[in-house]
Design an enzyme around this catalytic site. Structure first.
Site, PDB file in Angstrom:
ATOM      1  N   TRP A  84       3.916  -2.889  -5.288  1.00 49.22           N
ATOM      2  CA  TRP A  84       2.537  -2.426  -5.526  1.00 49.22           C
ATOM      3  C   TRP A  84       2.243  -2.256  -7.008  1.00 49.22           C
ATOM      4  O   TRP A  84       1.181  -2.649  -7.487  1.00 49.22           O
ATOM      5  CB  TRP A  84       2.253  -1.129  -4.755  1.00 49.22           C
ATOM      6  CG  TRP A  84       1.824  -1.463  -3.360  1.00 49.22           C
ATOM      7  CD1 TRP A  84       2.590  -1.507  -2.248  1.00 49.22           C
ATOM      8  CD2 TRP A  84       0.514  -1.891  -2.963  1.00 49.22           C
ATOM      9  NE1 TRP A  84       1.849  -1.937  -1.175  1.00 49.22           N
ATOM     10  CE2 TRP A  84       0.570  -2.169  -1.581  1.00 49.22           C
ATOM     11  CE3 TRP A  84      -0.695  -2.071  -3.622  1.00 49.22           C
ATOM     12  CZ2 TRP A  84      -0.545  -2.616  -0.863  1.00 49.22           C
ATOM     13  CZ3 TRP A  84      -1.812  -2.508  -2.911  1.00 49.22           C
ATOM     14  CH2 TRP A  84      -1.731  -2.781  -1.549  1.00 49.22           C
ATOM     15  N   ASN A 117       6.080 -12.254   2.031  1.00 51.92           N
ATOM     16  CA  ASN A 117       6.060 -11.781   0.632  1.00 51.92           C
ATOM     17  C   ASN A 117       4.866 -12.284  -0.167  1.00 51.92           C
ATOM     18  O   ASN A 117       4.211 -11.521  -0.864  1.00 51.92           O
ATOM     19  CB  ASN A 117       7.360 -12.184  -0.068  1.00 51.92           C
ATOM     20  CG  ASN A 117       7.370 -11.719  -1.507  1.00 51.92           C
ATOM     21  OD1 ASN A 117       7.216 -10.532  -1.783  1.00 51.92           O
ATOM     22  ND2 ASN A 117       7.513 -12.649  -2.429  1.00 51.92           N
ATOM     23  N   TRP A 153      -9.597   3.631 -11.092  1.00 51.59           N
ATOM     24  CA  TRP A 153      -9.473   3.128  -9.715  1.00 51.59           C
ATOM     25  C   TRP A 153     -10.576   3.709  -8.848  1.00 51.59           C
ATOM     26  O   TRP A 153     -11.085   4.805  -9.113  1.00 51.59           O
ATOM     27  CB  TRP A 153      -8.115   3.528  -9.121  1.00 51.59           C
ATOM     28  CG  TRP A 153      -6.936   2.975  -9.855  1.00 51.59           C
ATOM     29  CD1 TRP A 153      -6.033   3.690 -10.593  1.00 51.59           C
ATOM     30  CD2 TRP A 153      -6.523   1.608  -9.936  1.00 51.59           C
ATOM     31  NE1 TRP A 153      -5.086   2.850 -11.131  1.00 51.59           N
ATOM     32  CE2 TRP A 153      -5.359   1.554 -10.754  1.00 51.59           C
ATOM     33  CE3 TRP A 153      -7.013   0.411  -9.419  1.00 51.59           C
ATOM     34  CZ2 TRP A 153      -4.682   0.376 -11.041  1.00 51.59           C
ATOM     35  CZ3 TRP A 153      -6.339  -0.767  -9.704  1.00 51.59           C
ATOM     36  CH2 TRP A 153      -5.194  -0.783 -10.512  1.00 51.59           C
ATOM     37  N   TRP A 189      16.012  -8.901  -7.187  1.00 51.75           N
ATOM     38  CA  TRP A 189      14.765  -8.114  -7.209  1.00 51.75           C
ATOM     39  C   TRP A 189      14.975  -6.794  -6.464  1.00 51.75           C
ATOM     40  O   TRP A 189      14.520  -5.732  -6.888  1.00 51.75           O
ATOM     41  CB  TRP A 189      13.627  -8.867  -6.485  1.00 51.75           C
ATOM     42  CG  TRP A 189      12.787  -9.752  -7.337  1.00 51.75           C
ATOM     43  CD1 TRP A 189      12.767 -11.109  -7.300  1.00 51.75           C
ATOM     44  CD2 TRP A 189      11.820  -9.364  -8.336  1.00 51.75           C
ATOM     45  NE1 TRP A 189      11.849 -11.590  -8.219  1.00 51.75           N
ATOM     46  CE2 TRP A 189      11.258 -10.545  -8.858  1.00 51.75           C
ATOM     47  CE3 TRP A 189      11.382  -8.131  -8.829  1.00 51.75           C
ATOM     48  CZ2 TRP A 189      10.277 -10.535  -9.852  1.00 51.75           C
ATOM     49  CZ3 TRP A 189      10.409  -8.122  -9.824  1.00 51.75           C
ATOM     50  CH2 TRP A 189       9.874  -9.315 -10.324  1.00 51.75           C
ATOM     51  N   GLU A 227      16.248 -13.093  -5.047  1.00 49.00           N
ATOM     52  CA  GLU A 227      15.492 -12.075  -4.301  1.00 49.00           C
ATOM     53  C   GLU A 227      16.341 -10.822  -4.091  1.00 49.00           C
ATOM     54  O   GLU A 227      15.841  -9.690  -4.125  1.00 49.00           O
ATOM     55  CB  GLU A 227      15.031 -12.609  -2.944  1.00 49.00           C
ATOM     56  CG  GLU A 227      14.125 -13.822  -3.016  1.00 49.00           C
ATOM     57  CD  GLU A 227      12.919 -13.613  -3.911  1.00 49.00           C
ATOM     58  OE1 GLU A 227      12.242 -12.577  -3.790  1.00 49.00           O
ATOM     59  OE2 GLU A 227      12.663 -14.487  -4.765  1.00 49.00           O
ATOM     60  N   TRP A 265      -3.966   1.619  -6.173  1.00 46.52           N
ATOM     61  CA  TRP A 265      -2.784   1.001  -5.561  1.00 46.52           C
ATOM     62  C   TRP A 265      -2.017   1.981  -4.674  1.00 46.52           C
ATOM     63  O   TRP A 265      -1.338   1.588  -3.733  1.00 46.52           O
ATOM     64  CB  TRP A 265      -1.857   0.430  -6.646  1.00 46.52           C
ATOM     65  CG  TRP A 265      -1.404   1.422  -7.686  1.00 46.52           C
ATOM     66  CD1 TRP A 265      -2.055   1.738  -8.836  1.00 46.52           C
ATOM     67  CD2 TRP A 265      -0.215   2.231  -7.673  1.00 46.52           C
ATOM     68  NE1 TRP A 265      -1.348   2.687  -9.539  1.00 46.52           N
ATOM     69  CE2 TRP A 265      -0.215   3.004  -8.857  1.00 46.52           C
ATOM     70  CE3 TRP A 265       0.851   2.368  -6.780  1.00 46.52           C
ATOM     71  CZ2 TRP A 265       0.801   3.912  -9.165  1.00 46.52           C
ATOM     72  CZ3 TRP A 265       1.866   3.264  -7.088  1.00 46.52           C
ATOM     73  CH2 TRP A 265       1.836   4.032  -8.262  1.00 46.52           C
TER      74      TRP A 265
HETATM   75  C1  LIG Z   1       3.120  -5.093  -2.364  1.00 44.94           C
HETATM   76  C2  LIG Z   1       4.543  -5.363  -1.886  1.00 44.94           C
HETATM   77  C3  LIG Z   1       5.170  -4.455  -1.040  1.00 44.94           C
HETATM   78  C4  LIG Z   1       6.485  -4.683  -0.595  1.00 44.94           C
HETATM   79  N1  LIG Z   1       7.092  -3.759   0.237  1.00 44.94           N
HETATM   80  C5  LIG Z   1       8.367  -3.955   0.630  1.00 44.94           C
HETATM   81  C6  LIG Z   1       9.026  -3.002   1.457  1.00 44.94           C
HETATM   82  O1  LIG Z   1       8.491  -1.931   1.793  1.00 44.94           O
HETATM   83  N2  LIG Z   1      10.301  -3.282   1.874  1.00 44.94           N
HETATM   84  C7  LIG Z   1      10.956  -4.425   1.492  1.00 44.94           C
HETATM   85  O2  LIG Z   1      12.106  -4.625   1.888  1.00 44.94           O
HETATM   86  N3  LIG Z   1      10.357  -5.324   0.693  1.00 44.94           N
HETATM   87  C8  LIG Z   1       9.086  -5.137   0.259  1.00 44.94           C
HETATM   88  N4  LIG Z   1       8.490  -6.075  -0.535  1.00 44.94           N
HETATM   89  C9  LIG Z   1       9.270  -7.239  -1.009  1.00 44.94           C
HETATM   90  C10 LIG Z   1       9.187  -8.495  -0.121  1.00 44.94           C
HETATM   91  O3  LIG Z   1       7.866  -8.783   0.188  1.00 44.94           O
HETATM   92  C11 LIG Z   1       9.986  -8.364   1.174  1.00 44.94           C
HETATM   93  O4  LIG Z   1      11.280  -7.875   0.903  1.00 44.94           O
HETATM   94  C12 LIG Z   1      10.127  -9.726   1.872  1.00 44.94           C
HETATM   95  O5  LIG Z   1       8.863 -10.229   2.191  1.00 44.94           O
HETATM   96  C13 LIG Z   1      10.958  -9.579   3.123  1.00 44.94           C
HETATM   97  O6  LIG Z   1      11.048 -10.780   3.807  1.00 44.94           O
HETATM   98  P1  LIG Z   1      12.436 -11.506   4.015  1.00 44.94           P
HETATM   99  O7  LIG Z   1      13.437 -10.534   4.526  1.00 44.94           O
HETATM  100  O8  LIG Z   1      12.178 -12.726   4.838  1.00 44.94           O
HETATM  101  O9  LIG Z   1      12.807 -11.886   2.523  1.00 44.94           O
HETATM  102  P2  LIG Z   1      13.682 -13.048   1.874  1.00 44.94           P
HETATM  103  O10 LIG Z   1      12.744 -13.905   1.124  1.00 44.94           O
HETATM  104  O11 LIG Z   1      14.587 -13.689   2.837  1.00 44.94           O
HETATM  105  O12 LIG Z   1      14.543 -12.236   0.783  1.00 44.94           O
HETATM  106  C14 LIG Z   1      15.791 -11.617   1.112  1.00 44.94           C
HETATM  107  C15 LIG Z   1      15.763 -10.144   0.844  1.00 44.94           C
HETATM  108  O13 LIG Z   1      15.580  -9.900  -0.544  1.00 44.94           O
HETATM  109  C16 LIG Z   1      14.815  -8.710  -0.721  1.00 44.94           C
HETATM  110  N5  LIG Z   1      13.581  -9.037  -1.424  1.00 44.94           N
HETATM  111  C17 LIG Z   1      12.899 -10.198  -1.380  1.00 44.94           C
HETATM  112  N6  LIG Z   1      11.839 -10.142  -2.213  1.00 44.94           N
HETATM  113  C18 LIG Z   1      11.845  -8.918  -2.773  1.00 44.94           C
HETATM  114  C19 LIG Z   1      11.005  -8.273  -3.709  1.00 44.94           C
HETATM  115  N7  LIG Z   1       9.954  -8.871  -4.268  1.00 44.94           N
HETATM  116  N8  LIG Z   1      11.302  -7.000  -4.044  1.00 44.94           N
HETATM  117  C20 LIG Z   1      12.375  -6.386  -3.521  1.00 44.94           C
HETATM  118  N9  LIG Z   1      13.197  -6.950  -2.637  1.00 44.94           N
HETATM  119  C21 LIG Z   1      12.943  -8.204  -2.265  1.00 44.94           C
HETATM  120  C22 LIG Z   1      14.501  -8.169   0.657  1.00 44.94           C
HETATM  121  O14 LIG Z   1      15.442  -7.183   0.981  1.00 44.94           O
HETATM  122  C23 LIG Z   1      14.634  -9.397   1.538  1.00 44.94           C
HETATM  123  O15 LIG Z   1      14.954  -9.093   2.857  1.00 44.94           O
HETATM  124  C24 LIG Z   1       7.168  -5.854  -1.011  1.00 44.94           C
HETATM  125  C25 LIG Z   1       6.524  -6.762  -1.858  1.00 44.94           C
HETATM  126  C26 LIG Z   1       5.230  -6.529  -2.292  1.00 44.94           C
HETATM  127  C27 LIG Z   1       4.569  -7.511  -3.196  1.00 44.94           C
END
Ligand SMILES: Cc1cc2nc3c(=O)[nH]c(=O)nc-3n(C[C@H](O)[C@H](O)[C@H](O)COP(=O)(O)OP(=O)(O)OC[C@H]3O[C@@H](n4cnc5c(N)ncnc54)[C@H](O)[C@@H]3O)c2cc1C
Length: 479
Positions: free
Chosen positions: A390, A349, A314, A285, A282, A367
Site C-alpha cells: 500500500w 499481485n 488524502w 520482496w 518475489e 491509503w
Molecule cells: C497493495 C498490496 C497489498 C498486498 N498485500 C499482501 C498481503 O497482505 N499478503 C501477502 O502475502 N502479499 C501481499 N501483497 C504482495 C503480493 O501481491 C502477493 O504476495 C501475491 O499476489 C501472492 O500471490 P502468489 O502467492 O501467487 O505470489 P507469487 O508471485 O507466486 O510469489 C511468491 C511469494 O512471494 C511473496 N511475494 C510476492 N510478491 C510480493 C510482494 N510484492 N511483496 C511481498 N511479498 C511478495 C508472497 O509471499 C508470494 O506468495 C500485496 C501487494 C500489494 C501491491
C-alpha cells in the site's frame, strides 16, 4: 523437564526451527496456540484467514499428536494476558523452557518482549528462532551499516548474502517418548477457540495444511515456474504460485520455497530456467517488507515511511470508498479485481497494485483505508507485505519511485488482460463486449459509468505531490 513451543504463524511440522530444536532434545514437548481477541480486532484479521487458521490447527493437532506432542489451545481477550497464561501452562506441564519463532511487526514484537521479560523473571529459559524470513532483519545492511529504503539495493545485497549460505530446511521434529506426552491442562476445543468469531470457509479454494502447501509448491516448481517471468502479470493465467495464504499462516516456510525453486534450476541462482530468478525475487520482496517493519517501526503505527508525505491531503470519502470496495467504480479491471477479492479472499499481485493506485491516486483516498480493507478481506493478509504494497502504491513508502508513476488502469487492462478474459469472469455485465471495448466500455445497462476522470484526477494528484515535494526540498535543501 519438557519444552513449551508457542506456535503462531508457523503452523507446520517441517522446517519449523522452534519445534524442531525443542523436539530434538527428546525430553518431551508441549505445543500451545494462543488466540488473542484484541489482536484479531486491531489487525482486522479476515474471517477467511481466521477460518484458514482454524482448519490448519485441526490438522496440526492430529499431526503433532502422532509425533507425541500435545497441542493446547488457549484464548485470551488482551495480549497482556499472554505472559501469565504461558507461564502458568509451563509450570503446570513441567516445562522449563519456551521456544518460539519470531514475528516482526511492532505489536507482535512488544507482545514477545513482554513474554520474554516475564519468562526471565520466572526463571523460564526462552529461545527465539527466525523462520519467517530467509535472512533475519538486521542482517542486510548497506556499507554504512544502515537499513535499505529501496528494494533494488536491498535485493543485490540479499542475493550476495543468501547465495553463500547453506540453506537446508529442517526435517520433521523427532517423535517424543510416549511417557512424556500426557497433559494435565485442559485447553479449549477447536470449536471453543473460535466461538463467536466471524469465520468464512473457503476450503474449496484454499484447502488447509502443510501437505497441501507442499503439493502446491512442488506443482508450481514442476510446471509453472519456468514461465513465471513471462506470464506472472496476466491475471487470467494460473501463472503464480498462489502460495501466499500458506506463507502467511506458515504452513510452508520461505526457506522451503527457496530451496524448491533452486532445485528446479539445478541449484543455480540465475541462468537456467528463466522464471526461477524472477520468482526468487518475489521471495526477496517478502523478506524486504519484513525488514522494513523492524527498521522503520513507524509504519506499524499507521504512519508513512516517507515523513514528508504526512501532509498529503488524502480524502476520506466513504461513498467513493464504498464503490471501490464493492467493485462498482465503472473501471472494469478495477471492478473485476475487487470482486475477485470479495469472492476468493485473494487478488492477483498486478491487480493489487492497480486497485491500490486507483484508490490512492485517482480517488485520492487515504491509503490506510485501502490497507485496512485488504486486511479485512485477504486470506493471505500479512501486515508487512500489505503495508509495504500500500505504501509503495501510495508513494509514501520504500519505492525510489516517484509519485508521478501512476498506473492508468485502462492501459494496464489492455496490456495484461488483452482479451478481457479476467474481466468477463468477474464482471458478467460486460460479457458481450468486444475484446477491445471491454477495457473502457461504452454505456452498458446495469454497469456504472466511470466514477472519476482518470486523466484529470491523475494530474491533480501529481500537482499535489509536486507541491509537497517542492516544500520538502525547500525545507531540507535536498532531492
Ligand atoms: C497493495 C498490496 C497489498 C498486498 N498485500 C499482501 C498481503 O497482505 N499478503 C501477502 O502475502 N502479499 C501481499 N501483497 C504482495 C503480493 O501481491 C502477493 O504476495 C501475491 O499476489 C501472492 O500471490 P502468489 O502467492 O501467487 O505470489 P507469487 O508471485 O507466486 O510469489 C511468491 C511469494 O512471494 C511473496 N511475494 C510476492 N510478491 C510480493 C510482494 N510484492 N511483496 C511481498 N511479498 C511478495 C508472497 O509471499 C508470494 O506468495 C500485496 C501487494 C500489494 C501491491
Amino acid at each position: 523437564m519438557r519444552a513449551l513451543v508457542w506456535l503462531r504463524n508457523d503452523l507446520r511440522l517441517r522446517d519449523n526451527p522452534a519445534l524442531y530444536h525443542a523436539a530434538e532434545e527428546r525430553q518431551g514437548v508441549v505445543a500451545v496456540y494462543v488466540l488473542c481477541e484484541r489482536f484479531i480486532e486491531r489487525h482486522e484479521t479476515a474471517p477467511a484467514r481466521l477460518d484458514f487458521i482454524r482448519r490448519h490447527l485441526s490438522i496440526l493437532q492430529k499431526d503433532l499428536a502422532q509425533r507425541g506432542i500435545p497441542l493446547v489451545l488457549l484464548r485470551v481477550r488482551e495480549a497482556g494476558e499472554i505472559p501469565t497464561r504461558l507461564l502458568a501452562l509451563a509450570r503446570h506441564e513441567n516445562c522449563d523452557r519456551l521456544y518460539f519463532n519470531a514475528e516482526y511487526p511492532l505489536d507482535e514484537l512488544n507482545r514477545d518482549r513482554q513474554v520474554a521479560d516475564a519468562a526471565l523473571a520466572d526463571g523460564l529459559h526462552f529461545k527465539r528462532f527466525h523462520d519467517r524470513v530467509i535472512l533475519p532483519p538486521g542482517e542486510v545492511r548497506n556499507g554504512q551499516g544502515e537499513p535499505y529504503r529501496v528494494f533494488t539495493a536491498f535485493k543485490k545485497r540479499w542475493l550476495q548474502l543468501a547465495s553463500g549460505l547453506a540453506m537446508a530446511p529442517h526435517g520433521l521434529p523427532p517423535r517424543q517418548p510416549e511417557t512424556l506426552n500426557s497433559l494435565t491442562t485442559r485447553g479449549l476445543s477447536l470449536e471453543q477457540l473460535f466461538q463467536r468469531l466471524a469465520l468464512r470457509d473457503l476450503a474449496h479454494l484454499w484447502p488447509a495444511g502443510e501437505e497441501q502447501a507442499l503439493a502446491r509448491l512442488s506443482e508450481f516448481c514442476d510446471e509453472a515456474i519456468g514461465d513465471y517471468k513471462a506470464l506472472r502479470d496476466f491475471p487470467a493465467e494460473p501463472a503464480t504460485s498462489e502460495l501466499s495464504p500458506y506463507l502467511a499462516v506458515g504452513s510452508v516456510s520461505p526457506r522451503q520455497c527457496l530451496t524448491a525453486a533452486l532445485r528446479a534450476n539445478d541449484g543455480r541462482w540465475d541462468g537456467g530456467r528463466e522464471g526461477v530468478a524472477t520468482w526468487i525475487g518475489e521471495l526477496v520482496w517478502r523478506d524486504f517488507y519484513q525488514h522494513v517493519v523492524v527498521d522503520f517501526p513507524q509504519v506499524c503505527q499507521r504512519k508513512p515511511l516517507q515523513t514528508y508525505t504526512e501532509g498529503f491531503p488524502w480524502r476520506w470519502d466513504q461513498a467513493d470508498f464504498n464503490r471501490w470496495r464493492r467493485g462498482e467504480t465503472g473501471i472494469p479491471i478495477v471492478d473485476a479485481a475487487m470482486r475477485q477479492l470479495a469472492q476468493t479472499g485473494w487478488m492477483h499481485n498486478r491487480l493489487r497494485m492497480v486497485t491500490a493506485m486507483f484508490l490512492t491516486k485517482n480517488l485520492r483516498i487515504d491509503w490506510r483505508m485501502g490497507e485496512s480493507w485488504f486486511m479485512s478481506q485477504l486470506i493471505d493478509g500479512d501486515f508487512s507485505a500489505n503495508n509495504g504494497g500500500w505504501q509503495w502504491s501510495a508513494s509514501t513508502g520504500t519505492d525510489a519511485a516517484p509519485y508521478f508513476r501512476i498506473f492508468n488502469p485502462v492501459t494496464q487492462s489492455e496490456r495484461f488482460d488483452p482479451n478481457g478474459r479476467f474481466i468477463r469472469k468477474y464482471v458478467p455485465e460486460l460479457k458481450a463486449l468486444s475484446d477491445k471495448a471491454i477495457h473502457d466500455p461504452p454505456p452498458v445497462s446495469g454497469y456504472p459509468k466511470p466514477m472519476v476522470d482518470l486523466k484529470a484526477s491523475r494530474q491533480d494528484t501529481i500537482a499535489l505531490f509536486k507541491a509537497l515535494h517542492g516544500h520538502r526540498k525547500s525545507e531540507t535543501g535536498d532531492e
